[in-house]
Design a protein around this motif. Structure first.
Motif, mmCIF file in Angstrom:
data_model
loop_
_atom_site.group_PDB
_atom_site.id
_atom_site.type_symbol
_atom_site.label_atom_id
_atom_site.label_comp_id
_atom_site.label_asym_id
_atom_site.label_seq_id
_atom_site.Cartn_x
_atom_site.Cartn_y
_atom_site.Cartn_z
ATOM 1 N N SER A 110 50.934 65.743 19.437
ATOM 2 C CA SER A 110 51.052 66.384 20.748
ATOM 3 C C SER A 110 50.768 65.343 21.828
ATOM 4 O O SER A 110 50.272 64.240 21.544
ATOM 5 N N VAL A 118 48.011 73.882 29.074
ATOM 6 C CA VAL A 118 47.330 73.645 27.796
ATOM 7 C C VAL A 118 48.338 73.677 26.660
ATOM 8 O O VAL A 118 48.322 72.818 25.775
ATOM 9 N N GLN A 119 49.250 74.652 26.671
ATOM 10 C CA GLN A 119 50.270 74.732 25.632
ATOM 11 C C GLN A 119 51.152 73.494 25.645
ATOM 12 O O GLN A 119 51.498 72.959 24.586
ATOM 13 N N ALA A 142 48.408 65.541 23.995
ATOM 14 C CA ALA A 142 46.952 65.346 24.006
ATOM 15 C C ALA A 142 46.521 64.354 22.928
ATOM 16 O O ALA A 142 45.635 63.522 23.159
ATOM 17 N N GLU A 143 47.131 64.423 21.753
ATOM 18 C CA GLU A 143 46.776 63.501 20.670
ATOM 19 C C GLU A 143 47.186 62.067 21.004
ATOM 20 O O GLU A 143 46.488 61.120 20.644
ATOM 21 N N GLN A 164 50.309 70.519 26.596
ATOM 22 C CA GLN A 164 49.506 69.406 26.091
ATOM 23 C C GLN A 164 49.431 69.408 24.569
ATOM 24 O O GLN A 164 49.277 68.371 23.961
ATOM 25 N N GLU A 165 49.496 70.606 23.975
ATOM 26 C CA GLU A 165 49.289 70.711 22.537
ATOM 27 C C GLU A 165 50.566 70.930 21.742
ATOM 28 O O GLU A 165 50.521 70.988 20.519
ATOM 29 N N SER A 166 51.696 71.020 22.413
ATOM 30 C CA SER A 166 52.978 71.158 21.722
ATOM 31 C C SER A 166 53.384 69.808 21.145
ATOM 32 O O SER A 166 53.140 68.775 21.761
#
Length: 165
Positions: free
Chosen positions: A49, A29-30, A51-52, A32-34
């Protein structure tokens, strides 16, 4: 309820494995969002990130990159990504790698070929050792690039920034 002593190691091992699974999930998760990419235009910039970037829809192709990686490459179509980020009207889009290698694409070049902004290889985020976190490829040109019939100059990896001019 009491457990016999021989069961204690099994219970401890199970708890340890459960904890490791949670740590791995949190790590993913980290990741994906870094922040992995800086978008810039007209003096303004923002970071995205993984994910974005991937929210624009992943597409997979089976191919071999001329530098070696081979498998299922997944990413977002560049034109869709640029349109969603408000950069599709730029007269030139510049891609900058971590080693400062740069390539540019005009709207005509982007219209002539389907570029894939790759974020994953075989389902996993691209690491820096796999030419990540992002790479730009033209899946339809894979065989021609490998045969030396098409230039590889627009294929760029380890992308850190996309700049619209």
């Amino acid at each position: 309820m009491r457990f016999p002593i021989p069961c204690l190691p099994l219970i401890l091992l199970s708890l340890w494995l459960l904890g490791m699974t949670q740590v791995q999930a949190q790590s993913q998760v980290q990741a994906q969002e870094s922040p992995v990419l800086t978008l810039s235009r007209g003096g303004e910039s923002r970071v995205l990130s993984l994910a974005e970037i991937e929210r624009h829809g992943l597409h997979e192709v089976e191919m071999r990159h001329f530098e070696g990686p081979e498998g299922r490459f997944a990413g977002v179509w560049l034109n869709d990504f640029l349109a969603a980020e408000g950069l599709d009207d730029a007269p030139r889009v510049r891609f900058i790698a971590y080693d400062d290698y740069t390539t540019f694409l005009t709207p005509a070049e982007r219209a002539a070929k389907a570029y894939l902004l790759v974020t994953r290889l075989d389902g996993e985020p691209l690491g820096r050792d796999q030419f990540g976190p992002l790479m730009l490829v033209v899946p339809a040109d894979t065989e021609a690039v490998l045969a030396g019939e098409e230039p590889m100059s627009r294929w760029i990896w380890s992308i850190r920034e996309v700049s619209a001019r």
